[in-house]
Design a protein around this motif. Sequence first.
Motif, PDB file in Angstrom:
ATOM      1  N   GLU A   1       0.828  -1.212   0.000  1.00 34.92           N
ATOM      2  CA  GLU A   1       0.000   0.000   0.000  1.00 34.92           C
ATOM      3  C   GLU A   1       0.862   1.262   0.000  1.00 34.92           C
ATOM      4  OE1 GLU A   1      -2.550  -0.265   3.340  1.00 34.92           O
ATOM      5  OE2 GLU A   1      -3.565  -2.104   2.680  1.00 34.92           O
ATOM      6  N   VAL A   2       1.905   1.285   0.842  1.00 35.55           N
ATOM      7  CA  VAL A   2       2.778   2.475   0.901  1.00 35.55           C
ATOM      8  C   VAL A   2       3.553   2.636  -0.392  1.00 35.55           C
ATOM      9  CG1 VAL A   2       4.710   3.527   2.123  1.00 35.55           C
ATOM     10  CG2 VAL A   2       2.917   2.343   3.406  1.00 35.55           C
ATOM     11  N   ALA A   3       4.017   1.537  -0.983  1.00 37.77           N
ATOM     12  CA  ALA A   3       4.779   1.618  -2.234  1.00 37.77           C
ATOM     13  C   ALA A   3       3.923   2.153  -3.367  1.00 37.77           C
ATOM     14  CB  ALA A   3       5.345   0.248  -2.585  1.00 37.77           C
ATOM     15  N   SER A   4       2.661   1.691  -3.463  1.00 39.64           N
ATOM     16  CA  SER A   4       1.795   2.161  -4.537  1.00 39.64           C
ATOM     17  C   SER A   4       1.355   3.612  -4.330  1.00 39.64           C
ATOM     18  CB  SER A   4       0.569   1.240  -4.630  1.00 39.64           C
ATOM     19  OG  SER A   4      -0.151   1.248  -3.392  1.00 39.64           O
ATOM     20  N   SER A   5       1.123   4.002  -3.081  1.00 39.46           N
ATOM     21  CA  SER A   5       0.690   5.381  -2.831  1.00 39.46           C
ATOM     22  C   SER A   5       1.799   6.399  -3.074  1.00 39.46           C
ATOM     23  CB  SER A   5       0.177   5.516  -1.395  1.00 39.46           C
ATOM     24  OG  SER A   5       1.232   5.225  -0.476  1.00 39.46           O
ATOM     25  N   ASN A   6       3.061   6.008  -2.925  1.00 41.92           N
ATOM     26  CA  ASN A   6       4.191   6.918  -3.128  1.00 41.92           C
ATOM     27  C   ASN A   6       4.913   6.703  -4.463  1.00 41.92           C
ATOM     28  OD1 ASN A   6       4.794   8.462  -0.356  1.00 41.92           O
ATOM     29  ND2 ASN A   6       4.125   6.375   0.131  1.00 41.92           N
ATOM     30  N   SER A   7       4.418   5.715  -5.254  1.00 39.53           N
ATOM     31  CA  SER A   7       4.983   5.441  -6.588  1.00 39.53           C
ATOM     32  C   SER A   7       6.465   5.109  -6.513  1.00 39.53           C
ATOM     33  CB  SER A   7       4.756   6.629  -7.535  1.00 39.53           C
ATOM     34  OG  SER A   7       3.381   6.897  -7.681  1.00 39.53           O
ATOM     35  N   VAL A   8       6.829   4.220  -5.578  1.00 42.51           N
ATOM     36  CA  VAL A   8       8.208   3.746  -5.434  1.00 42.51           C
ATOM     37  C   VAL A   8       8.194   2.231  -5.416  1.00 42.51           C
ATOM     38  CG1 VAL A   8       8.994   5.800  -4.196  1.00 42.51           C
ATOM     39  CG2 VAL A   8       8.072   3.860  -2.921  1.00 42.51           C
ATOM     40  N   PRO A   9       9.317   1.588  -5.729  1.00 40.41           N
ATOM     41  CA  PRO A   9       9.362   0.123  -5.671  1.00 40.41           C
ATOM     42  C   PRO A   9       9.166  -0.386  -4.248  1.00 40.41           C
ATOM     43  CG  PRO A   9      11.182   0.980  -6.973  1.00 40.41           C
ATOM     44  CD  PRO A   9      10.539   2.152  -6.302  1.00 40.41           C
ATOM     45  N   ILE A  10       8.688  -1.593  -4.142  1.00 38.70           N
ATOM     46  CA  ILE A  10       8.447  -2.172  -2.827  1.00 38.70           C
ATOM     47  C   ILE A  10       9.745  -2.401  -2.074  1.00 38.70           C
ATOM     48  CG2 ILE A  10       8.441  -4.541  -3.720  1.00 38.70           C
ATOM     49  CD1 ILE A  10       6.283  -5.197  -1.646  1.00 38.70           C
ATOM     50  N   ARG A  11      10.857  -2.652  -2.824  1.00 38.70           N
ATOM     51  CA  ARG A  11      12.142  -2.845  -2.182  1.00 38.70           C
ATOM     52  C   ARG A  11      12.617  -1.571  -1.482  1.00 38.70           C
ATOM     53  NH1 ARG A  11      13.853  -7.194  -0.521  1.00 38.70           N
ATOM     54  NH2 ARG A  11      15.990  -6.428  -0.738  1.00 38.70           N
ATOM     55  N   THR A  12      12.248  -0.417  -2.020  1.00 36.78           N
ATOM     56  CA  THR A  12      12.619   0.853  -1.394  1.00 36.78           C
ATOM     57  C   THR A  12      11.913   1.014  -0.050  1.00 36.78           C
ATOM     58  OG1 THR A  12      12.941   1.867  -3.571  1.00 36.78           O
ATOM     59  CG2 THR A  12      12.669   3.350  -1.702  1.00 36.78           C
ATOM     60  N   VAL A  13      10.640   0.665  -0.006  1.00 38.43           N
ATOM     61  CA  VAL A  13       9.887   0.763   1.244  1.00 38.43           C
ATOM     62  C   VAL A  13      10.442  -0.209   2.281  1.00 38.43           C
ATOM     63  CG1 VAL A  13       7.601   0.570   2.301  1.00 38.43           C
ATOM     64  CG2 VAL A  13       7.839   1.524  -0.003  1.00 38.43           C
ATOM     65  N   GLN A  14      10.767  -1.430   1.832  1.00 39.61           N
ATOM     66  CA  GLN A  14      11.325  -2.412   2.762  1.00 39.61           C
ATOM     67  C   GLN A  14      12.697  -1.964   3.296  1.00 39.61           C
ATOM     68  OE1 GLN A  14      11.343  -6.008   0.454  1.00 39.61           O
ATOM     69  NE2 GLN A  14       9.129  -6.367   0.685  1.00 39.61           N
ATOM     70  N   ARG A  15      13.493  -1.338   2.410  1.00 42.65           N
ATOM     71  CA  ARG A  15      14.819  -0.872   2.847  1.00 42.65           C
ATOM     72  C   ARG A  15      14.694   0.253   3.872  1.00 42.65           C
ATOM     73  NH1 ARG A  15      16.538   0.324  -1.748  1.00 42.65           N
ATOM     74  NH2 ARG A  15      16.301   2.587  -1.670  1.00 42.65           N
ATOM     75  N   ILE A  16      13.739   1.157   3.686  1.00 42.67           N
ATOM     76  CA  ILE A  16      13.540   2.259   4.633  1.00 42.67           C
ATOM     77  C   ILE A  16      13.095   1.724   5.991  1.00 42.67           C
ATOM     78  CG2 ILE A  16      12.106   4.279   5.118  1.00 42.67           C
ATOM     79  CD1 ILE A  16      12.121   4.892   2.132  1.00 42.67           C
ATOM     80  N   TRP A  17      12.196   0.757   5.999  1.00 40.57           N
ATOM     81  CA  TRP A  17      11.724   0.196   7.265  1.00 40.57           C
ATOM     82  C   TRP A  17      12.845  -0.568   7.991  1.00 40.57           C
ATOM     83  CZ3 TRP A  17       8.000   0.899  10.542  1.00 40.57           C
ATOM     84  CH2 TRP A  17       7.724  -0.076  11.500  1.00 40.57           C
TER      85      TRP A  17
ATOM     86  N   LYS B   1      14.662   0.389  11.730  1.00 43.80           N
ATOM     87  CA  LYS B   1      14.724  -0.541  12.846  1.00 43.80           C
ATOM     88  C   LYS B   1      16.156  -0.752  13.320  1.00 43.80           C
ATOM     89  CE  LYS B   1      12.111  -4.107  12.984  1.00 43.80           C
ATOM     90  NZ  LYS B   1      11.474  -5.419  12.691  1.00 43.80           N
ATOM     91  N   GLU B   2      17.147  -0.677  12.389  1.00 40.62           N
ATOM     92  CA  GLU B   2      18.542  -0.882  12.760  1.00 40.62           C
ATOM     93  C   GLU B   2      19.172   0.364  13.367  1.00 40.62           C
ATOM     94  OE1 GLU B   2      20.404  -2.153   9.203  1.00 40.62           O
ATOM     95  OE2 GLU B   2      19.573  -4.199   9.292  1.00 40.62           O
ATOM     96  N   SER B   3      18.643   1.533  13.065  1.00 40.30           N
ATOM     97  CA  SER B   3      19.230   2.782  13.541  1.00 40.30           C
ATOM     98  C   SER B   3      18.596   3.187  14.861  1.00 40.30           C
ATOM     99  CB  SER B   3      19.022   3.896  12.505  1.00 40.30           C
ATOM    100  OG  SER B   3      19.494   5.131  12.997  1.00 40.30           O
ATOM    101  N   GLU B   4      19.449   3.603  15.797  1.00 41.83           N
ATOM    102  CA  GLU B   4      18.941   4.057  17.087  1.00 41.83           C
ATOM    103  C   GLU B   4      18.248   5.408  16.972  1.00 41.83           C
ATOM    104  OE1 GLU B   4      22.143   4.103  19.784  1.00 41.83           O
ATOM    105  OE2 GLU B   4      22.458   1.913  19.788  1.00 41.83           O
ATOM    106  N   THR B   5      18.718   6.272  16.065  1.00 44.04           N
ATOM    107  CA  THR B   5      18.134   7.608  15.906  1.00 44.04           C
ATOM    108  C   THR B   5      16.996   7.637  14.897  1.00 44.04           C
ATOM    109  OG1 THR B   5      19.798   8.141  14.228  1.00 44.04           O
ATOM    110  CG2 THR B   5      20.317   8.713  16.509  1.00 44.04           C
ATOM    111  N   ARG B   6      16.676   6.451  14.335  1.00 46.30           N
ATOM    112  CA  ARG B   6      15.616   6.356  13.326  1.00 46.30           C
ATOM    113  C   ARG B   6      15.907   7.272  12.123  1.00 46.30           C
ATOM    114  NH1 ARG B   6      15.057   2.694  16.252  1.00 46.30           N
ATOM    115  NH2 ARG B   6      13.121   1.927  17.228  1.00 46.30           N
ATOM    116  N   ASP B   7      17.185   7.283  11.711  1.00 46.68           N
ATOM    117  CA  ASP B   7      17.590   8.100  10.560  1.00 46.68           C
ATOM    118  C   ASP B   7      17.417   7.275   9.296  1.00 46.68           C
ATOM    119  OD1 ASP B   7      18.628   9.998   8.878  1.00 46.68           O
ATOM    120  OD2 ASP B   7      20.725   9.609   9.375  1.00 46.68           O
ATOM    121  N   VAL B   8      16.486   7.720   8.432  1.00 50.59           N
ATOM    122  CA  VAL B   8      16.217   7.002   7.181  1.00 50.59           C
ATOM    123  C   VAL B   8      16.560   7.844   5.964  1.00 50.59           C
ATOM    124  CG1 VAL B   8      14.402   5.584   8.228  1.00 50.59           C
ATOM    125  CG2 VAL B   8      13.825   7.803   7.215  1.00 50.59           C
TER     126      VAL B   8
END
Length: 273
Positions: A23-39, A43-50
Motif C-alpha cells: 500500500e505504501v509503495a503504490s501510494s508513493n509510486s516507489v518500488p516495494i524494495r525501497t519501502v522495505q529498505r527504509i523500514w 529498525k537498525e538505527s537508534e536515531t531512526r535516521d532514514v
Amino acid sequence: MSIYHELLQKSVGGQLRKGATNEVASSNSVPIRTVQRIWKRAKESETRDVSHRKIKNCGRKRISIDENQIRELPFSQRTNIRSLAFGLKTNPTSVFRLIKSGLIRCNSNAIKPLLKEENKISRLEFCLSMLEGTPHDPMFKSMHNIIHIDEKWFYMTKKSEKYYLLPDEDEPYRTCKSKNFIAKIMFLVAQTRPRFDAGENETFSGKIGVFPFVTHEPAQRSSINRVAGTMVTKAITSVKRDVVRSFLIDKVLPAIREKWPRDDLKSTTQGHI
C-alpha cells in the motif's frame, strides 16, 4: 521520512500489518524494495535516521592534498600553478581550487640586497641621525629643510602608443631609426616636503624642478629634416660626475633660491642643501 511515518501508522507494536508495504509503495509510486529498505534501516538505527546516503557515497571524490606535501616541495617548483601541480602529482584545476579556497596563497617575492655588517651599521646610524629630542622621547625630524635629488631614465617614445582620434582625423605618423634602440633621456628631479598653513592650505608644493640632461647645439650639416646651423636638442648619453655637478650649480641651486619660501631660504641655503 514521509514513507517511514506512513509505515509507522500502519504498524502495531513494531510490526507491519499484512499488505502495508504494498500500500505504501503504490501510494508513493516507489518500488516495494525501497519501502522495505527504509523500514529495515529505521529498525537498525537508534536515531531512526532514514535519510539517503548519496551525499558522501555518490559522485567523484575530491583529491585531498596534505600541507606537508606542499612544504616539502622546493620553491623552484612553486613558481606557477602548472609546476606546483606537477610537483604534487595532481592536475592544475585542483591546485587552482585550493588557491580559491584559501589553503594556498599567492605571494610576490622581491629579491633583497645582500647587506654586510658594515652596511647594516651604516643604515642604523642613518636612522639614528634622523631622530631628535630626548632619548626617552625621540621623534623623527620634520625634514622640511631637506631636498631629495634623484635621476631617472625615460624612453623618448614607445613602440606602440594609443591615441583617441575623431572619425575624420588621420593616424599620426611616427618614425625612428630603430624600434629596438629607442633613444633615452635622463632627468634630474629635485623634490622636498610641501608646506601647509594652519588652515591646511598648501603654501609650497615642494616641487623644485625637473631638469633634462640635454644640450642645444647647431646642426653641423644639412639633412632632409633641417638645414645646417639649426639649433638641435640632443640628449647627453654619458652623465658623469662633472655633468651632475654643473646641473646642481647652474640649475638646481638657482631653482631652489627662486621657489623656496622666503622665510626659510636663509636657514636652508646655509647647511641643508
